[in-house]
Design an enzyme around this catalytic site. Structure first.
Site, mmCIF file in Angstrom:
data_model
loop_
_atom_site.group_PDB
_atom_site.id
_atom_site.type_symbol
_atom_site.label_atom_id
_atom_site.label_comp_id
_atom_site.label_asym_id
_atom_site.label_seq_id
_atom_site.Cartn_x
_atom_site.Cartn_y
_atom_site.Cartn_z
ATOM 1 N N PRO A 16 0.834 -1.209 0.000
ATOM 2 C CA PRO A 16 0.000 0.000 0.000
ATOM 3 C C PRO A 16 0.864 1.253 0.000
ATOM 4 C CG PRO A 16 0.042 -1.003 2.188
ATOM 5 C CD PRO A 16 0.780 -1.935 1.277
ATOM 6 N N GLN A 70 -6.501 -1.445 3.653
ATOM 7 C CA GLN A 70 -5.654 -1.061 4.778
ATOM 8 C C GLN A 70 -6.262 0.117 5.528
ATOM 9 O OE1 GLN A 70 -1.760 1.136 4.778
ATOM 10 N NE2 GLN A 70 -0.942 -0.900 5.245
ATOM 11 N N CYS A 100 3.159 3.440 9.020
ATOM 12 C CA CYS A 100 3.264 4.738 8.355
ATOM 13 C C CYS A 100 4.094 5.697 9.207
ATOM 14 C CB CYS A 100 1.884 5.333 8.106
ATOM 15 S SG CYS A 100 1.930 6.945 7.272
ATOM 16 N N LYS A 139 0.750 -4.439 9.035
ATOM 17 C CA LYS A 139 2.024 -4.018 8.449
ATOM 18 C C LYS A 139 2.770 -3.178 9.474
ATOM 19 C CE LYS A 139 4.075 -2.499 4.110
ATOM 20 N NZ LYS A 139 5.060 -1.481 4.444
ATOM 21 N N ASP A 202 13.458 -2.067 -0.125
ATOM 22 C CA ASP A 202 14.592 -2.053 -1.050
ATOM 23 C C ASP A 202 14.529 -3.157 -2.107
ATOM 24 O OD1 ASP A 202 15.429 0.026 0.510
ATOM 25 O OD2 ASP A 202 17.062 -1.062 1.476
ATOM 26 N N GLY A 224 6.740 -2.033 -3.083
ATOM 27 C CA GLY A 224 6.048 -0.758 -3.114
ATOM 28 C C GLY A 224 6.631 0.172 -4.153
ATOM 29 N N ARG A 225 7.588 0.997 -3.746
ATOM 30 C CA ARG A 225 8.134 2.019 -4.650
ATOM 31 C C ARG A 225 8.779 1.420 -5.894
ATOM 32 N NH1 ARG A 225 12.085 5.095 -0.972
ATOM 33 N NH2 ARG A 225 12.126 3.093 0.117
#
Length: 321
Positions: A16, A70, A100, A139, A202, A224-225
């Protein structure tokens, strides 16, 4: 693998990401092989108050399944109320955000701030578990900072609360996205927990994901990214320039159908990721802030095509998640 009653075809998940993992992008990730996708974090306060913008975030399509919604909050009563409402929306599971690092979220005691108090972690997770028949996941990060890497206690609290899976971003809240993800700690959690663990942090490419699956002991890897501008990370394929352009235009069309014409404006942030590292990217980047229509995107794609044709190939962007 299975998360509670939910069977998954593979072990690579889309993480997310606030403002990015909306319905169009979730559908794209699923098309490219993500076996589980998640909504961006959604406020339980907005849910229980029936806030219009918040409730919009709960909308999804069947071709996004399996889908986790989420939610974030710190009050167990509100979390339980929100869990009932979210369950009625029909997702496949509910995920609790305890990772977060954004100040606005943490200042309310939510997100990674929960990690400071494993007792509160247990209370929040129990409230969600007791108010839904769906599998519940959480998470987390490794702790608030280097002086409080209390992930063993947090994991135990979540296990005792009855969650079905834990996903772990291998950084503390204090690190945010700096430094490197601690996969040794993630592996430790995977070894000590009786629950399936998804490792996150990563993952730059498909090979990274497979290597972490092989060496970490995790049941799954969450990306994610690294998936932004590169949904091929889930399959390991390398697209040529025409496939890249076709995907960008398909994404653009999904955005306009989901958001209306404003979807083209929202597409700007995704375009920046798709063109990252490409030949002519610098020339294109200045045009992104002016994208308002599909034709604007097509015009940018022509510049991209010209640059990539001259370069003789295409390299997918590297990233971190």
């Amino acid at each position: 693998m299975k998360i509670g009653s939910v069977e998954l075809a593979d072990r690579l998940f889309l993480a997310p990401l606030a403002g990015l993992t909306d319905s169009p992008f979730r559908r794209i990730a699923r098309q490219h092989g993500a076996s589980l996708v998640f909504t961006e974090l959604i406020s339980v306060e907005g849910i229980v108050r029936d806030n219009r913008k918040t409730m919009e975030l709960l909308k999804f399509c069947d071709d996004e399944r399996p889908l986790g919604m989420q939610i974030f909050g710190s009050n167990p009563v509100r979390m339980g109320e929100a869990a009932k409402i979210v369950t009625e929306q029909g997702p496949d599971l509910i995920d609790i955000n305890m990772g977060c690092c954004v100040q606005k979220v943490c200042s309310s005691g939510s997100g990674a701030a929960l990690l400071r108090d494993p007792i509160q972690v247990n209370a929040v997770a129990q409230a969600v578990v007791k108010n839904t028949h769906l599998p519940v996941t959480a998470k987390i990060r490794l702790g608030w900072d280097d002086d409080s890497r209390n992930y063993r206690d947090v994991v135990k609290s979540l296990e005792d609360a009855g969650v079905s899976m834990i996903s772990v971003h291998g950084r503390t809240r204090a690190q945010k996205y700096t430094g490197t993800a601690d996969w040794e700690a993630i592996s430790e959690i995977a070894a000590l927990s009786r629950l399936p663990v998804a490792g996150n942090g990563d993952i730059a490419d498909h090979a990274d994901a497979l290597r972490r699956l092989e060496t970490s002991g995790c049941a799954a890897v969450m990306i994610g990214r690294g998936a932004l501008g590169n949904p091929w990370i889930f399959s390991g394929r390398t697209p040529d320039v025409e496939e890249l352009i076709a995907q960008i235009l398909a994404h653009c069309d999904l955005m306009s159908r989901w958001y209306g014409e404003y979807g083209h404006v929202l597409m700007r942030k995704h375009l920046a990721k798709y063109i990252h590292g490409k030949r002519n990217a610098a020339a294109i980047r200045g045009s992104l802030v002016r994208v308002n229509t599909r034709q604007d995107v097509i015009d940018i794609m022509e510049i991209l095509r010209e640059g990539e044709m001259h370069s003789g190939g295409i390299d997918m962007p590297s990233g971190a998640s």
